[in-house]
Each structure stands twice: as structure tokens, then as C-alpha cells.
Design an enzyme around this catalytic site. Sequence first.
Site, PDB file in Angstrom:
ATOM      1  N   CYS A  73       0.856  -1.182   0.000  1.00  0.00           N
ATOM      2  CA  CYS A  73       0.000   0.000   0.000  1.00  0.00           C
ATOM      3  C   CYS A  73       0.896   1.237   0.000  1.00  0.00           C
ATOM      4  CB  CYS A  73      -0.878  -0.026   1.247  1.00  0.00           C
ATOM      5  SG  CYS A  73      -1.872   1.468   1.434  1.00  0.00           S
ATOM      6  N   CYS A 186       0.334   3.914  -6.083  1.00  0.00           N
ATOM      7  CA  CYS A 186      -0.727   3.249  -5.311  1.00  0.00           C
ATOM      8  C   CYS A 186      -0.897   1.872  -5.931  1.00  0.00           C
ATOM      9  CB  CYS A 186      -2.017   4.052  -5.389  1.00  0.00           C
ATOM     10  SG  CYS A 186      -3.486   3.151  -4.835  1.00  0.00           S
TER      11      CYS A 186
HETATM   12  N1  DGL Z   1      -3.753   0.626  -2.360  1.00  0.00           N
HETATM   13  C1  DGL Z   1      -3.523   1.774  -1.605  1.00  0.00           C
HETATM   14  C2  DGL Z   1      -2.246   2.498  -1.925  1.00  0.00           C
HETATM   15  O1  DGL Z   1      -1.355   1.867  -2.452  1.00  0.00           O
HETATM   16  C3  DGL Z   1      -4.582   2.508  -0.889  1.00  0.00           C
HETATM   17  C4  DGL Z   1      -5.732   3.053  -1.634  1.00  0.00           C
HETATM   18  C5  DGL Z   1      -6.716   3.660  -0.656  1.00  0.00           C
HETATM   19  O2  DGL Z   1      -7.178   2.945   0.228  1.00  0.00           O
HETATM   20  O3  DGL Z   1      -6.974   4.859  -0.772  1.00  0.00           O
HETATM   21  O4  DGL Z   1      -2.072   3.646  -1.669  1.00  0.00           O
END
Ligand code: DGL
Length: 268
Positions: A73, A186
Amino acid sequence: MDTRPIGVYDSGVGGLTGLRALMRMLPGEDFLYFSDSGRMPYGPRPLEELRRIAVQDMDFLAGFDVKAILAACGTISSAAREQLKAYPIPAFGVLTPALDAMAAVPGDGPLAVLATAASIASGEFTEALRKKCGMHREIVGLPCPEFAPTIEAGHIRRSDPVVQGCVARALEPVRERKFDAILLGCTHYGFIEDAIRDYLGEDVPLLSAAECGAKALRDYLEAHDLTGGERCERRFFVSGDVRAFEAFAEPHLNCGPVHAEQVPIMEL
Ligand code: DGL
């Protein structure tokens, strides 16, 4: 050799891009994946909350005696760098390995980072990259607040007008620009890579933070002789909609039926 499982987590399905990369790089390992979709999105949350969430999610995985953790994440990796570093189990984020990969991109043309609002606002991606690259190289940070919730809702096909609309709204400011590399900062964004290419051009040089994080974890396990799973087992835990997660994950992981276990939403 260490046969304990590897833990991977994210606010939802985005971290599956990291898990998929790890499964490809370390096919014999056992994995636990935690999708905290009951608290998704992480992107708009304040730093302090993200730091608490990072530790709660790692504590959850640590309860299964994992040997290492990938915070798949970008938002957690940028907000909770210190918490990851200080965690008693080796914990990796996607930020540092992604920045290293971006800084190694040859040339002196501009670089771009696409990420959640929190990741861009923290400056952890863009400012750190500016420092690494030197002032001569332009670094552009672009928040894409609609991407992760849209992907989480199952909109990922390049022909889907919902996907096309949100890609166009976010990337319009850079449509005419050429970058030496664009980081998908992301982990959700890998699922709409096709639509991003359709909008920015087929040959746009995209780099995946999820892939970079997975490589860093693999390198660490190999260097410390910690590889070696037992049963190629994958377990999934979801704090939100279990069925929606299973329906999304199964075709993307391509490793047989995905049965996820419901877990309660943790209180902040
Ligand atoms: N997959 C996430 C990231 O890499 C988070 C997305 C979210 O929950 O806003 O930032």
C-alpha cells in the site's frame, strides 16, 4: 530456511498486485493476505490514523506468526515509514524500493508519481525523489483520488466508461507531457494500467510500486536465507465485503478458488 508464511496487506484489492508479484517470484511460499476493505479508502485519512492502521494491520498478521510483512500500500508506506522500520518483524513498504527504481531511470527528463491524495500530500514520494534525483530533474506528483475506490468497486476494464472517465479527469493535466517514467505509487493502479496506457499512449513507461516492494521483500528473504514455504498455502482475510473480494481476487491471482475469511473492522 524459514517455512513460516509471508503476510501482505492493503486497504483492499490493490495489494493483490504485490501478492501476485510475490507469488510469481517466490512460488513455494505460504501467504496471508489481509484486505482491510472495511476501512477503505486509506487515501483521504490523516497521517496519525494511517500510522495507527499500519500497526494494527501488522499486529493482525503477526498473530499468524508471519516471517515478514509487505505493506502493499503506497499510502501506508509513505505515512508510516517509521512504524514499518521499527516493527519487530521485518516489514517492507513499497515506497523506498519504488523511489530507488525511479531514481535509477536513465536520462534527465521529468518523472511523475501517480498516487493517493495522502501519499502525494505527504511529499514522501515527490520530495524524496527530488532529493534523490537532484534539482535538475523535474518531479511531478499527481493525486488520483478517484482511482482506488473505483477499482475497489470492480471497475477495471479499459472499455468501462467509469474507468475511462476517472482516468481522463486525473491525467488530463499531463496528457500532452512526456515523462522518462511514471510511477504507479498506489498498488490499486496496476489494475487499470491498460486504461492509463490508452489515455497516455501505449508506450508510456509505467513502473509499479507494488512490483518494487515485492522485489525488495524477495531480496531480503533470499539474502537472509529465509525462503521456503510448506504447502503453497494462501489465506485471505477481509474486513469488508468478503464475496466482492473473492470475486475480484480469484481471476487475478489465477491460483484456484479464493475463499476469504471475514474479520471484524478494527477500531481506531
Ligand atoms: N492501495 C492503496 C495504496 O497503495 C490505498 C488506496 C486507498 O485505500 O486509498 O495507496
